[in-house]
Write an enzyme that holds these catalytic residues in place. Structure first.
Site, mmCIF file in Angstrom:
data_model
loop_
_atom_site.group_PDB
_atom_site.id
_atom_site.type_symbol
_atom_site.label_atom_id
_atom_site.label_comp_id
_atom_site.label_asym_id
_atom_site.label_seq_id
_atom_site.Cartn_x
_atom_site.Cartn_y
_atom_site.Cartn_z
ATOM 1 N N ARG A 62 0.851 -1.197 0.000
ATOM 2 C CA ARG A 62 0.000 0.000 0.000
ATOM 3 C C ARG A 62 0.887 1.247 0.000
ATOM 4 O O ARG A 62 0.614 2.231 -0.668
ATOM 5 C CB ARG A 62 -0.963 0.015 1.195
ATOM 6 C CG ARG A 62 -1.677 1.349 1.355
ATOM 7 C CD ARG A 62 -2.959 1.283 2.197
ATOM 8 N NE ARG A 62 -2.855 0.442 3.364
ATOM 9 C CZ ARG A 62 -2.140 0.744 4.473
ATOM 10 N NH1 ARG A 62 -1.490 1.880 4.560
ATOM 11 N NH2 ARG A 62 -2.101 -0.103 5.480
ATOM 12 N N TYR A 114 -16.609 17.040 -14.358
ATOM 13 C CA TYR A 114 -17.041 15.647 -14.510
ATOM 14 C C TYR A 114 -18.112 15.310 -13.458
ATOM 15 O O TYR A 114 -17.981 15.691 -12.292
ATOM 16 C CB TYR A 114 -15.816 14.734 -14.367
ATOM 17 C CG TYR A 114 -16.155 13.266 -14.418
ATOM 18 C CD1 TYR A 114 -16.530 12.665 -15.620
ATOM 19 C CD2 TYR A 114 -16.139 12.486 -13.274
ATOM 20 C CE1 TYR A 114 -16.867 11.328 -15.672
ATOM 21 C CE2 TYR A 114 -16.470 11.137 -13.319
ATOM 22 C CZ TYR A 114 -16.837 10.558 -14.514
ATOM 23 O OH TYR A 114 -17.180 9.237 -14.557
ATOM 24 N N ASP A 186 -7.902 18.494 -14.149
ATOM 25 C CA ASP A 186 -8.238 17.163 -14.661
ATOM 26 C C ASP A 186 -7.884 17.151 -16.151
ATOM 27 O O ASP A 186 -8.545 17.794 -16.963
ATOM 28 C CB ASP A 186 -9.736 16.901 -14.430
ATOM 29 C CG ASP A 186 -10.186 15.520 -14.896
ATOM 30 O OD1 ASP A 186 -9.547 14.958 -15.805
ATOM 31 O OD2 ASP A 186 -11.195 15.019 -14.359
ATOM 32 N N LYS A 211 -9.384 6.267 -19.377
ATOM 33 C CA LYS A 211 -9.741 6.752 -20.697
ATOM 34 C C LYS A 211 -8.546 6.626 -21.652
ATOM 35 O O LYS A 211 -8.077 5.534 -21.882
ATOM 36 C CB LYS A 211 -10.252 8.191 -20.589
ATOM 37 C CG LYS A 211 -11.245 8.401 -19.430
ATOM 38 C CD LYS A 211 -12.546 7.625 -19.588
ATOM 39 C CE LYS A 211 -13.377 7.564 -18.301
ATOM 40 N NZ LYS A 211 -13.685 8.844 -17.688
HETATM 41 C C1 LIG Z 1 -14.045 9.212 -16.388
HETATM 42 C C2 LIG Z 1 -13.616 10.523 -15.847
HETATM 43 C C3 LIG Z 1 -13.319 10.694 -14.487
HETATM 44 C C4 LIG Z 1 -13.497 9.588 -13.467
HETATM 45 O O1 LIG Z 1 -12.604 8.538 -13.666
HETATM 46 P P1 LIG Z 1 -12.891 7.012 -13.277
HETATM 47 O O2 LIG Z 1 -11.669 6.325 -13.720
HETATM 48 O O3 LIG Z 1 -14.136 6.596 -13.995
HETATM 49 O O4 LIG Z 1 -13.093 6.974 -11.784
HETATM 50 C C5 LIG Z 1 -12.858 11.928 -14.080
HETATM 51 N N1 LIG Z 1 -12.718 12.958 -14.949
HETATM 52 C C6 LIG Z 1 -13.011 12.835 -16.249
HETATM 53 C C7 LIG Z 1 -12.838 14.005 -17.154
HETATM 54 C C8 LIG Z 1 -13.473 11.621 -16.742
HETATM 55 O O5 LIG Z 1 -13.764 11.510 -18.050
#
Ligand SMILES: *Cc1c(COP(=O)(O)O)cnc(C)c1O
Length: 394
Positions: A62, A114, A186, A211
């Site tokens: 961890r 998001y 982000d 993604k």
């Molecule tokens: C999908 C997404 C998230 C969240 O990510 P997860 O891996 O699904 O927890 C956060 N920000 C953006 C812009 C996203 O497309």
């Protein structure tokens, strides 16, 4: 296995190579102990203390694991940061980052953040007295007007989802710095292939690696990179304290996916541009959102801070009925939430990602019942266009 897998000289060298080269030679691409062509999956939770006076580098997975460390170093090299951290999902990475703040602190957040981040802030962290103001971050005056004596951070997402509004990263980050605030961004939609926020003055960059970074719709993961060591130490404490680390198998799969990021992004971006232009030329499409289009209001800013426009195109087909017809008639793209994969993914924000948003707020933000979001994959673009054409015609 006590010492690190990465050789110091390789790591130092990695910073000097161009991005495409760094994607392949990031410092941990081979096992330093055996020369094996990939980092070993260190499927272990604990580490033997050969000499109790000299503990091993890692003591418990961890807190640290060589496979995860390789991934963390990889994203650090790509984003040009100081320290990187891998989490079990994008939301785990975002949650940990917001834990930098305390009860009574105030954070300014982009209004079309998001959906999961919106839920975290309004349904969970609100119970811990974290105060939030949502603003249209494309308007710096709105950001400035939201400042309070207890403001501690600014949270950016650009281009935004799903209408791809562009925030001036340099301007917001500089203003945040002047006011002693932590800036977070982000970077999921752009990835470091297109946009490197730390170089533009941002303190912390966050990814849903689920993604484009993973790229194959098969790994759920989140990443955080800090600009400096001090923030890095704080995120490290949070990652270990919250325990939301990424498992080693997924670390390995994510690294495997990331190696082809450049090839995938450049292919998909060329196709996305073609799709955006093709849609814009049609009379039966109400509106097309893509930062690479001539008439996109944020195009100049996008070009000043990014190396491209990304692979996501949103468009309004006019009505909810028509949108549903398209969704039910397309043959090639996955009809699903998520984005950033080898296969194209067609999403319906009104009924998927933004279903929880009141209809009036959705309309206001351009998330109409006719809006579709196309994440362009690696298929031949002419096949994708032909497929979309037949779906649009019903
Ligand atoms: C999908 C997404 C998230 C969240 O990510 P997860 O891996 O699904 O927890 C956060 N920000 C953006 C812009 C996203 O497309």
């Amino acid at each position: 296995m006590a010492d690190s897998h990465c050789s110091q000289s390789k790591e130092q060298h990695a910073g000097q190579d161009r991005f495409a080269t760094r994607l392949i030679h990031f410092g941990n691409e081979i096992c330093q102990h055996t020369g094996a062509s990939s980092v070993p999956i260190m499927q272990a939770t604990t580490f033997h203390h050969e000499d109790i006076y000299h503990p091993p580098k890692h003591d418990y997975s961890r807190s640290g694991n060589p496979t995860r460390e390789a991934l963390e170093q990889y994203i650090t090299v790509l984003e040009g940061g100081t320290r990187g951290f891998a989490f079990s999902s994008g939301m785990a990475a975002i949650s940990a980052s917001f834990m930098l703040f305390s009860a009574g602190d105030h954070v300014i957040v982009t209004e079309d953040v998001y959906g999961g981040t919106y839920r975290l802030l309004t349904s969970i962290l609100s119970r811990f007295q974290l105060e939030v103001t949502f603003v249209d971050m494309t308007d710096l005056e709105q950001v400035k007007a939201a400042l309070r004596p207890n403001t501690k951070g600014v949270y950016i997402e650009t281009p935004s989802n799903p209408t791809l509004k562009v925030t001036d990263i340099r301007a917001v980050a500089a203003w945040a710095r002047d006011n002693g605030l932590i800036s977070l961004l982000d970077n999921t939609f752009m990835t470091p292939y297109h946009q490197r926020p730390l170089e533009l003055g941002v303190d912390i960059v966050i990814h849903s690696a689920t993604k484009f970074l993973g790229g194959h719709s098969d790994v759920l993961a989140g990443l955080v990179v800090t600009k400096d060591d001090e923030l890095g130490a704080q995120v490290k404490m949070l990652q270990n304290g919250l325990g939301t680390v990424l498992g080693v198998q997924d670390c390995w799969l994510l690294m495997r996916g990331m190696k082809t990021l450049g090839a995938r992004m450049s292919h998909s971006e060329v196709s996305a541009k073609r799709l955006a232009n093709w849609l814009q030329a049609r009379e039966d499409i109400v509106k097309v959102y893509y930062p690479g289009l001539e008439d996109h209001p944020g195009r100049d800013i996008q070009e000043s801070q990014s190396l491209g426009y990304g692979a996501v195109v949103s468009f309004d087909v006019g009505s909810g009925e028509r949108a549903k017809q398209v969704l039910n008639h397309v043959r090639l793209p996955l009809v699903a939430v998520s984005l950033g994969a080898v296969e194209s993914i067609l999403s319906y924000p009104a009924m998927m990602s933004h279903a929880a948003m009141p209809a009036s707020v959705r309309q206001e933000r351009g998330i109409t019942d006719g809006l579709l979001r196309f994440s362009v994959g690696l298929e031949h673009i002419e096949d994708l266009l032909a497929d979309l054409d037949q779906a649009l015609q019903g």
